[in-house]
Design a protein around this motif. Structure first.
Motif, PDB file in Angstrom:
ATOM      1  N   ASP A   6      -0.801  36.790  66.526  1.00  0.00           N
ATOM      2  CA  ASP A   6      -0.661  37.920  67.437  1.00  0.00           C
ATOM      3  C   ASP A   6       0.672  37.850  68.150  1.00  0.00           C
ATOM      4  N   GLY A  28     -10.654  37.154  65.538  1.00  0.00           N
ATOM      5  CA  GLY A  28      -9.537  36.479  64.920  1.00  0.00           C
ATOM      6  C   GLY A  28      -9.672  35.047  64.471  1.00  0.00           C
ATOM      7  N   ARG A  31      -7.891  34.854  61.012  1.00  0.00           N
ATOM      8  CA  ARG A  31      -6.438  35.043  61.012  1.00  0.00           C
ATOM      9  C   ARG A  31      -5.730  33.955  61.805  1.00  0.00           C
ATOM     10  N   GLU A  59      -9.814  42.819  58.910  1.00  0.00           N
ATOM     11  CA  GLU A  59      -8.996  42.695  60.115  1.00  0.00           C
ATOM     12  C   GLU A  59      -8.009  41.542  59.978  1.00  0.00           C
ATOM     13  N   SER A  62      -5.158  42.702  57.786  1.00  0.00           N
ATOM     14  CA  SER A  62      -4.295  43.634  58.506  1.00  0.00           C
ATOM     15  C   SER A  62      -3.395  42.915  59.506  1.00  0.00           C
ATOM     16  N   ARG A  63      -3.975  42.015  60.290  1.00  0.00           N
ATOM     17  CA  ARG A  63      -3.200  41.324  61.318  1.00  0.00           C
ATOM     18  C   ARG A  63      -2.217  40.332  60.718  1.00  0.00           C
ATOM     19  N   TYR A  66       0.650  42.375  59.512  1.00  0.00           N
ATOM     20  CA  TYR A  66       1.407  42.871  60.653  1.00  0.00           C
ATOM     21  C   TYR A  66       2.317  41.805  61.254  1.00  0.00           C
ATOM     22  N   THR A  67       1.831  40.566  61.257  1.00  0.00           N
ATOM     23  CA  THR A  67       2.589  39.488  61.900  1.00  0.00           C
ATOM     24  C   THR A  67       3.460  38.694  60.937  1.00  0.00           C
TER      25      THR A  67
END
Length: 149
Positions: A6, A28, A31, A59, A62-63, A66-67
């Motif tokens: 994150d 999370g 992740r 999720e 996706s995360r 994104y990171t």
């Protein structure tokens, strides 16, 4: 400490989570551990994350994308069977307490591999680090932890 999956900081965790499971309802766990392992191993080193819940896996995917951890493989399946198509493995971590360590899963690890597993006995959870030595798995360290069975 910022949560490595994150970068926007919406899920900071000041604790050591790689040896245990996130509290119920928290986001999370998949992740977070996948991002930590990816940071330790570097890009393209074959980090595989499993979750039996498709929403959690989606999720996580996706995360992680994104990171910047798009090279982490995220699959929806029962973890007890492992992922033979990407084996052999040198390291592994369970983020839930398994009832057993299936021989077919253990066979996916190389000699000298390390596997961290939360086990529960006598009412307490312990994080056990096992090392494979031929056909034998021996414990190398044991620490109390706060994971759920």
């Amino acid at each position: 400490m910022r949560h490595p999956a994150d970068r926007d900081g919406d899920d900071a965790r000041p604790t050591r989570r790689p040896r245990g499971r996130q509290p119920p309802g928290s986001r999370g766990r998949n992740r977070f551990n996948a991002a930590l392992l990816r940071l330790l191993t570097g890009p393209g080193r074959g980090v595989v994350a499993l979750d039996s819940n498709a929403d959690v896996a989606a999720e996580a995917r996706s995360r992680l994308d994104y990171t910047g951890y798009g090279d982490v493989i995220v699959l929806t399946r029962e973890g007890a069977f492992g992922v033979p198509e990407y084996a052999p493995y040198q390291r592994g971590i369970f983020t839930v307490g398994p009832w057993d360590l299936p021989p077919g899963f253990l066979a996916q690890f190389t000699n000298g591999a390390r596997l961290v597993v939360p086990l529960r006995w006598r009412g307490q959870s312990r994080s056990v680090a096992f090392v494979r030595d031929g056909d034998t798995w021996r414990s190398e360290s044991i620490e109390l932890c706060g994971c759920e069975p």
